[in-house]
Design a protein around this motif. Sequence first.
Motif, PDB file in Angstrom:
ATOM      1  N   TYR A  39     -27.271 -40.477 -24.358  1.00 18.73           N
ATOM      2  CA  TYR A  39     -26.658 -39.145 -24.486  1.00 18.73           C
ATOM      3  C   TYR A  39     -26.874 -38.547 -25.873  1.00 18.73           C
ATOM      4  CZ  TYR A  39     -23.206 -35.439 -24.200  1.00 18.73           C
ATOM      5  OH  TYR A  39     -22.594 -34.215 -24.214  1.00 18.73           O
ATOM      6  N   LEU A  71     -10.949 -29.930 -33.962  1.00 19.94           N
ATOM      7  CA  LEU A  71     -10.699 -29.534 -32.575  1.00 19.94           C
ATOM      8  C   LEU A  71      -9.242 -29.164 -32.343  1.00 19.94           C
ATOM      9  CD1 LEU A  71     -12.664 -32.233 -30.520  1.00 19.94           C
ATOM     10  CD2 LEU A  71     -13.473 -30.060 -31.417  1.00 19.94           C
ATOM     11  N   ALA A 111     -10.811 -37.012 -23.102  1.00 21.51           N
ATOM     12  CA  ALA A 111     -11.561 -38.044 -23.829  1.00 21.51           C
ATOM     13  C   ALA A 111     -13.070 -37.876 -23.651  1.00 21.51           C
ATOM     14  CB  ALA A 111     -11.135 -39.423 -23.352  1.00 21.51           C
ATOM     15  N   TYR A 112     -13.493 -37.345 -22.499  1.00 21.04           N
ATOM     16  CA  TYR A 112     -14.937 -37.127 -22.305  1.00 21.04           C
ATOM     17  C   TYR A 112     -15.435 -36.081 -23.281  1.00 21.04           C
ATOM     18  CZ  TYR A 112     -14.475 -39.502 -17.775  1.00 21.04           C
ATOM     19  OH  TYR A 112     -14.240 -40.400 -16.781  1.00 21.04           O
ATOM     20  N   GLU A 141     -14.054 -35.104 -26.095  1.00 16.70           N
ATOM     21  CA  GLU A 141     -13.982 -35.608 -27.466  1.00 16.70           C
ATOM     22  C   GLU A 141     -15.126 -36.577 -27.752  1.00 16.70           C
ATOM     23  OE1 GLU A 141     -10.096 -37.326 -28.184  1.00 16.70           O
ATOM     24  OE2 GLU A 141      -9.741 -35.602 -29.478  1.00 16.70           O
ATOM     25  N   GLY A 142     -15.390 -37.450 -26.788  1.00 12.99           N
ATOM     26  CA  GLY A 142     -16.465 -38.423 -26.983  1.00 12.99           C
ATOM     27  C   GLY A 142     -17.790 -37.737 -27.226  1.00 12.99           C
ATOM     28  N   SER A 143     -18.010 -36.670 -26.503  1.00 13.19           N
ATOM     29  CA  SER A 143     -19.271 -35.952 -26.643  1.00 13.19           C
ATOM     30  C   SER A 143     -19.343 -35.224 -27.982  1.00 13.19           C
ATOM     31  CB  SER A 143     -19.409 -34.961 -25.489  1.00 13.19           C
ATOM     32  OG  SER A 143     -20.503 -34.123 -25.706  1.00 13.19           O
ATOM     33  N   ILE A 144     -18.264 -34.539 -28.344  1.00 13.83           N
ATOM     34  CA  ILE A 144     -18.232 -33.830 -29.633  1.00 13.83           C
ATOM     35  C   ILE A 144     -18.399 -34.835 -30.778  1.00 13.83           C
ATOM     36  CG2 ILE A 144     -16.800 -32.405 -31.171  1.00 13.83           C
ATOM     37  CD1 ILE A 144     -17.366 -30.773 -28.816  1.00 13.83           C
ATOM     38  N   ARG A 168     -23.467 -46.414 -27.582  1.00 10.40           N
ATOM     39  CA  ARG A 168     -23.745 -44.985 -27.525  1.00 10.40           C
ATOM     40  C   ARG A 168     -23.808 -44.393 -28.936  1.00 10.40           C
ATOM     41  NH1 ARG A 168     -19.297 -41.979 -23.964  1.00 10.40           N
ATOM     42  NH2 ARG A 168     -18.068 -42.088 -25.865  1.00 10.40           N
ATOM     43  N   MET A 226     -13.195 -34.578 -36.726  1.00  7.41           N
ATOM     44  CA  MET A 226     -12.773 -34.410 -35.340  1.00  7.41           C
ATOM     45  C   MET A 226     -11.476 -33.611 -35.271  1.00  7.41           C
ATOM     46  SD  MET A 226     -14.763 -35.377 -33.013  1.00  7.41           S
ATOM     47  CE  MET A 226     -13.825 -35.693 -31.508  1.00  7.41           C
ATOM     48  N   PHE A 277     -13.200 -44.642 -29.699  1.00  6.32           N
ATOM     49  CA  PHE A 277     -11.843 -44.218 -29.367  1.00  6.32           C
ATOM     50  C   PHE A 277     -10.972 -45.391 -28.931  1.00  6.32           C
ATOM     51  CE2 PHE A 277     -14.466 -40.561 -29.173  1.00  6.32           C
ATOM     52  CZ  PHE A 277     -13.656 -39.494 -29.507  1.00  6.32           C
ATOM     53  N   PHE A 302     -18.846 -41.640 -20.508  1.00 10.53           N
ATOM     54  CA  PHE A 302     -18.926 -40.471 -19.635  1.00 10.53           C
ATOM     55  C   PHE A 302     -19.111 -40.948 -18.203  1.00 10.53           C
ATOM     56  CE2 PHE A 302     -21.174 -39.024 -23.634  1.00 10.53           C
ATOM     57  CZ  PHE A 302     -20.040 -38.442 -24.172  1.00 10.53           C
ATOM     58  N   ASN A 330     -14.115 -44.552 -23.584  1.00 11.14           N
ATOM     59  CA  ASN A 330     -14.326 -43.294 -22.870  1.00 11.14           C
ATOM     60  C   ASN A 330     -15.795 -43.039 -22.552  1.00 11.14           C
ATOM     61  OD1 ASN A 330     -15.028 -42.863 -25.518  1.00 11.14           O
ATOM     62  ND2 ASN A 330     -14.256 -40.780 -25.605  1.00 11.14           N
TER      63      ASN A 330
END
Lengths: 250, 285
Positions: free
Chosen positions: A106, A55, B172-173, B175-178, A159, A52, A90, A96, A94
């Motif tokens: 998802y 990024l 955060a959205y 990041e959560g998806s990635i 998720r 991660m 996290f 969506f 978080n």
Amino acid sequence: MGIIEVSDLSFFYGKFQALKNVTLSIEKQKITALIGPSGCGKTTFLRTLNRMNDLVEGACCQGQVLIDGLDIYQKGVDLLELRRKVGLVFQRPNPFPLSIFDNVTYGLRVHGVQDRDVIQERLRWSLESVRLWKELKDSLDRNALSLTGEQQQRLCIARLIAVEPEILLMDEPCSALDLFATEKIEDLMRELKKQYTIVIVTHNMQQAARVSDFTGYFLLGELVEFGETTQIFTAPTDRRTEDYITGRFG
Amino acid sequence: MTRLERKESLIRIALLVVAFSAVSVLVVITVFIIEEGTPIMVKYGFKKFLFNLDWFPSEESYGLLPMVIGSIMVTFGALVIGVPFGLACAVFLTEFSSKRLRRVIKPMIELLAGIPSVVYGFMGVVILVPFIRETLGGPGLSVLASSIILGIMILPTIISISVDSLEAVPPAYREGSIALGATRWQTTRMVMFPAARSGIIASIILGMGRAIGETMAVIMIAGNAIAIPRSLLDPVRTLTSNIALEMAYASGEHRQALFATGVILFVIIMILNTIANVTSKRRKA
């Protein structure tokens, strides 16, 4: 050999070195806790395990991370597959801003699962694994943001579980929750470790002592000590670890 | 009351007066346009006004339909061009570009909004109109030319508001998806767009308002013929052009009819702005 083998890992944000030659081995289906004061690199370390940190602009990584024997920093690694396999929970829940159904499914949609039966089955199974199915099975259309903090965090775990990961990384998963909710999430972790390898970063030493099998103590980007949790908390070999866990520092 | 408190309340009142005088301009404009424009609509009938094909002020025939359709056509054309470009640009800037590149490109796009519309019209006349005339035929002064120029003119509105609303989506959205193994594009399409939807819709509606209200550039490149265009290459006259072209010499009922044109425009733009406000407010709730 552990499911995660890290050797001589260093990590830089621009010129700042956040991790210094970290080497450790994480065992399968155990809970490994990473403790240490803020800014010690434990979250950075956690995020190197599913890349991660890619990024972050200007970040750079040296050393080796093997997951299931695969060097995840070599060229041509399938990042999408890596992140499916190594999920991240996290600090703040978080979900969506979509429905509960869309949140849980998802990952499946992202990874190209279209079969409705498979989706339904995984939905149920992942919500059951996080003990949300009974509460939510009749309100799957509700916006996930309307759930409580604890439910949201469970949903985020569901998720991940939906895409069948092997490793769950948790970055202070309880820091935004109250004591009661924290306890319930910890129970959940103990159950999940029957199937998954869990690596948890926590500020809370009691939490590390309560749930983990192994503990690593980070200080200023260095892994000071790593071993079985009981040993770390009762007979630390390094003076700095002892100072931290007895509360003289940190 | 101490001296300081008295001073404070004086300043408060002074600021209040200034603030209200800005609002009062809006009130004055509204009242004035409606007062000047509505009597003639009532006299000839609202329906006839809006749906009659013939605009011959000298013969007391005031049909606005060609202009209403003209305005709708160029606005729609502008959206067809401006929305995909604008959104693509906004997505690139927020999701795919480096911070450094964004810092260069975004101010440049905002600069586009500062170019006077007559300059856009000028570019249209000098470059676009001859190009259309030579490659596609027709007079060049056309629905197509106006749509393209208006499409470019609404880009800054669409891009900057869309960028703002995409940037306002909690990181955060993303990041959560990635972290679930989604690609950047999947993340954009499945998480970022729904999360920023209301802001994006607002940007499109405000762009639409800008396109409908634009006058100068359109006068220069639309051809301004009073007839419903039969193709994209035909000339067209919009509501705004109608007012601007004829106001200088209009008098009596003709003048009133132009004000009526203004009333119709005013209502359309008010409706659009209200929709934009309501959708963007819903996001905060």
